[in-house]
Design a protein around this motif. Structure first.
Motif, PDB file in Angstrom:
ATOM      1  N   ASP A   1      47.242  27.089  46.257  1.00 24.74           N
ATOM      2  CA  ASP A   1      47.606  28.485  45.879  1.00 24.74           C
ATOM      3  C   ASP A   1      46.641  29.155  46.803  1.00 24.74           C
ATOM      4  N   GLY A   2      47.277  30.566  46.586  1.00 21.33           N
ATOM      5  CA  GLY A   2      46.588  31.655  47.336  1.00 21.33           C
ATOM      6  C   GLY A   2      46.438  31.271  48.706  1.00 21.33           C
ATOM      7  N   GLY A   3      45.220  31.652  49.133  1.00 20.66           N
ATOM      8  CA  GLY A   3      45.092  31.498  50.798  1.00 20.66           C
ATOM      9  C   GLY A   3      43.847  30.608  50.904  1.00 20.66           C
ATOM     10  N   ASP A   4      43.303  30.045  49.953  1.00 25.36           N
ATOM     11  CA  ASP A   4      42.043  29.258  50.039  1.00 25.36           C
ATOM     12  C   ASP A   4      41.741  28.018  48.963  1.00 25.36           C
ATOM     13  N   HIS A   5      42.537  27.810  48.143  1.00 23.44           N
ATOM     14  CA  HIS A   5      42.431  26.777  47.365  1.00 23.44           C
ATOM     15  C   HIS A   5      43.132  25.415  47.489  1.00 23.44           C
ATOM     16  N   LEU A   6      42.552  24.470  47.584  1.00 26.47           N
ATOM     17  CA  LEU A   6      43.463  23.321  47.564  1.00 26.47           C
ATOM     18  C   LEU A   6      43.156  22.419  46.238  1.00 26.47           C
TER      19      LEU A   6
ATOM     20  N   GLU B   1      55.924  33.080  40.068  1.00 25.87           N
ATOM     21  CA  GLU B   1      55.801  33.548  38.429  1.00 25.87           C
ATOM     22  C   GLU B   1      54.899  34.430  37.980  1.00 25.87           C
ATOM     23  N   TYR B   2      54.969  34.963  36.795  1.00 35.48           N
ATOM     24  CA  TYR B   2      53.642  35.772  36.462  1.00 35.48           C
ATOM     25  C   TYR B   2      52.572  35.009  35.785  1.00 35.48           C
ATOM     26  N   ASN B   3      51.401  35.374  36.211  1.00 34.91           N
ATOM     27  CA  ASN B   3      50.374  34.151  35.536  1.00 34.91           C
ATOM     28  C   ASN B   3      49.328  35.345  34.657  1.00 34.91           C
ATOM     29  N   GLY B   4      49.448  35.300  33.548  1.00 31.12           N
ATOM     30  CA  GLY B   4      48.415  36.127  32.878  1.00 31.12           C
ATOM     31  C   GLY B   4      47.066  35.756  33.050  1.00 31.12           C
ATOM     32  N   GLU B   5      46.668  34.351  33.332  1.00 25.64           N
ATOM     33  CA  GLU B   5      45.414  34.004  33.445  1.00 25.64           C
ATOM     34  C   GLU B   5      44.757  34.008  35.145  1.00 25.64           C
ATOM     35  N   SER B   6      45.715  34.563  35.745  1.00 24.68           N
ATOM     36  CA  SER B   6      45.351  34.950  37.130  1.00 24.68           C
ATOM     37  C   SER B   6      44.219  36.376  37.250  1.00 24.68           C
ATOM     38  N   SER B   7      43.509  36.160  38.336  1.00 24.61           N
ATOM     39  CA  SER B   7      42.575  37.426  38.686  1.00 24.61           C
ATOM     40  C   SER B   7      43.491  38.389  39.313  1.00 24.61           C
ATOM     41  N   CYS B   8      44.762  38.289  39.748  1.00 22.72           N
ATOM     42  CA  CYS B   8      45.481  39.224  40.457  1.00 22.72           C
ATOM     43  C   CYS B   8      46.389  39.527  39.611  1.00 22.72           C
ATOM     44  N   LYS B   9      46.001  40.759  39.024  1.00 24.54           N
ATOM     45  CA  LYS B   9      46.959  41.470  37.973  1.00 24.54           C
ATOM     46  C   LYS B   9      47.923  42.500  38.478  1.00 24.54           C
TER      47      LYS B   9
ATOM     48  N   TYR C   1      53.963  21.513  46.515  1.00 22.18           N
ATOM     49  CA  TYR C   1      54.279  22.779  46.012  1.00 22.18           C
ATOM     50  C   TYR C   1      52.871  23.834  46.168  1.00 22.18           C
ATOM     51  N   HIS C   2      53.354  25.342  46.421  1.00 19.84           N
ATOM     52  CA  HIS C   2      52.368  26.184  46.654  1.00 19.84           C
ATOM     53  C   HIS C   2      52.577  27.146  45.524  1.00 19.84           C
ATOM     54  N   PHE C   3      51.233  27.470  44.708  1.00 19.66           N
ATOM     55  CA  PHE C   3      51.456  28.698  43.816  1.00 19.66           C
ATOM     56  C   PHE C   3      51.108  29.797  44.378  1.00 19.66           C
ATOM     57  N   PHE C   4      52.154  30.701  44.357  1.00 16.57           N
ATOM     58  CA  PHE C   4      52.020  32.097  45.483  1.00 16.57           C
ATOM     59  C   PHE C   4      51.158  32.993  44.582  1.00 16.57           C
ATOM     60  N   TYR C   5      50.184  33.708  45.360  1.00 18.69           N
ATOM     61  CA  TYR C   5      49.264  34.620  44.824  1.00 18.69           C
ATOM     62  C   TYR C   5      49.562  36.002  45.448  1.00 18.69           C
ATOM     63  N   TRP C   6      49.973  36.994  44.455  1.00 24.05           N
ATOM     64  CA  TRP C   6      50.347  38.020  44.979  1.00 24.05           C
ATOM     65  C   TRP C   6      49.529  39.072  45.429  1.00 24.05           C
ATOM     66  N   CYS C   7      48.057  38.846  45.216  1.00 22.46           N
ATOM     67  CA  CYS C   7      47.008  39.634  45.969  1.00 22.46           C
ATOM     68  C   CYS C   7      46.714  39.205  47.396  1.00 22.46           C
ATOM     69  N   ARG C   8      47.207  38.199  48.015  1.00 24.85           N
ATOM     70  CA  ARG C   8      47.140  37.639  49.520  1.00 24.85           C
ATOM     71  C   ARG C   8      48.365  37.810  50.337  1.00 24.85           C
ATOM     72  N   THR C   9      47.987  37.970  51.594  1.00 25.07           N
ATOM     73  CA  THR C   9      49.208  38.089  52.479  1.00 25.07           C
ATOM     74  C   THR C   9      50.193  36.769  52.422  1.00 25.07           C
TER      75      THR C   9
ATOM     76  N   SER D   1      56.689  45.658  43.666  1.00 28.50           N
ATOM     77  CA  SER D   1      58.099  45.970  43.423  1.00 28.50           C
ATOM     78  C   SER D   1      59.091  44.677  43.658  1.00 28.50           C
ATOM     79  N   ARG D   2      60.211  44.927  43.170  1.00 26.02           N
ATOM     80  CA  ARG D   2      61.126  43.784  43.292  1.00 26.02           C
ATOM     81  C   ARG D   2      61.112  43.635  44.975  1.00 26.02           C
ATOM     82  N   ALA D   3      61.394  44.727  45.627  1.00 28.91           N
ATOM     83  CA  ALA D   3      61.767  44.750  47.076  1.00 28.91           C
ATOM     84  C   ALA D   3      60.562  44.013  47.880  1.00 28.91           C
ATOM     85  N   LYS D   4      59.457  44.249  47.303  1.00 31.03           N
ATOM     86  CA  LYS D   4      58.231  43.699  48.006  1.00 31.03           C
ATOM     87  C   LYS D   4      57.898  42.210  47.711  1.00 31.03           C
TER      88      LYS D   4
END
Length: 339
Positions: free
Chosen positions: A167-172, A227-235, A193-201, A239-242
């Motif tokens: 998940d993200g760009g640095d967690h295995l 998905e939305y993850n309420g426990e993630s540090s990335c809050k 599967y990869h858990f997508f982290y919205w605060c990394r490219t 936008s939908r397009a992004k």
């Protein structure tokens, strides 16, 4: 000395007779076939390719685990900020052409499909649309399932498994390597599967996944978990397009590397806000633990349905996510063969 000459002459006569005979001493034993027949193996056509060249090619391209491989460099046309990435309306599925096209004619034995034996801590009555009516069930797991008895889990009905890799760009996931190997050894079809982290490219995350997940031709297509993850540090809420743009960058990069179109896993709220009507050419894996997907995701075709997050099974301590493939056993085998 003269007495020994007679046996010698007789022995020589027998040797000469053996040279002109079509059968050896074993053929004199009544009722028994010769060893030449019983130990022979029927041979197919002899290949015309140079065997030495084939061996050299195999040695130059061994299957490698990419746990510590070099991170691929971003493509020139990809921005590390994911800006300006064109989103095509439709893209062809990447094809993987084997070195020996004739290998496509070899038919492999279909894996046994085990019936569902799972229990559920919080069972739901889906009525006529029960997932029990579908033939091919499976699981998705991560570090939280601990040490799994994969052989036993398979016989309980886990015909496939999606295993958390990154998940993200640095967690295995610390259990990924062990689960990846043991699931295959137990005969399951498995994917990562990869858990997508919205605060990394997206490019960074794709590189990280590629670095850690082997390019195994027998693996199921990779999955992007959005998905939305309420426990993630990335809050941050994009936008939908992004959100669609970042997903496209990530999936395009994985498809080029693995030669398989990624599967999109999502949950109802994220789907409603971002994915309704999007990615019509991608397979979807839908979470719907209280109703059939047709009610929660109207109009969306789906490949996998996650119908429980409270499954119980021999071989696993604690609860496990339960999933089912949308189709018959024949549909499953056909889909696996195509992918």
């Amino acid at each position: 000395m003269r007495l020994l000459a007679v046996p010698a002459i007789l022995f020589a006569a027998l040797v000469l007779a053996g040279c002109t005979s079509s059968s050896g001493p074993e053929s004199l034993v009544s009722g028994l076939p010769s060893k030449e027949t019983t130990s022979s193996v029927a041979q197919g056509p002899v290949p015309t390719a140079d065997v030495g060249a084939i061996i050299a090619q195999a040695e130059n391209h061994p299957e490698q685990l990419a746990w510590a491989g070099q991170v691929p460099q971003p493509q020139a046309f990809e921005s590390m900020t994911d800006e300006g990435m064109a989103v095509p309306a439709e893209r062809p599925v990447a094809l993987v052409v084997p070195d020996d096209p004739a290998g496509n004619t070899v038919r492999t034995r279909r894996a046994q499909i085990y019936s569902r034996q799972f229990r559920d801590a919080h069972p739901i009555n889906f009525g006529k649309a029960s997932p029990r009516k579908l033939a091919v069930h499976g699981v998705d797991i991560s570090r939280w399932q601990g040490d799994i008895d994969w052989e036993k889990l398979r016989t309980q009905g886990a015909n496939f498994a999606y295993i958390k890799a990154t998940d993200g760009g640095d967690h295995l996931d610390p259990m990924f390597r062990k689960n990846w190997k043991r699931a295959k050894d137990a005969g399951l079809k498995r994917g990562a599967y990869h858990f997508f982290y919205w605060c990394r490219t997206a490019g960074e995350q794709a590189d990280w996944f590629i670095r850690n997940v082997p390019r195994d031709p027998d693996a199921l297509p990779p999955v992007i978990d959005v998905e939305y993850n309420g426990e993630s540090s990335c809050k941050y809420r994009l936008s939908r397009a992004k959100a669609v743009e970042k997903m496209q960058v990530f999936m395009d990069k994985l498809e080029r590397h693995y030669g398989k179109r990624p599967v999109i896993y999502t949950a109802p709220d994220f789907y409603r806000d971002n994915l309704t009507g999007e990615f019509k050419n991608h397979p979807f894996w839908l979470r719907s633990v209280a109703a059939h997907p047709s009610q929660v995701y109207p109009g969306r075709k789906w490949l996998f349905w996650q119908y429980s997050g409270s499954g119980l099974s021999h071989g696993v301590e604690g609860r496990i996510d339960l999933n089912v493939f949308h189709g018959s056993e024949d549909d499953w085998h056909d889909w696996v063969a195509r992918n």
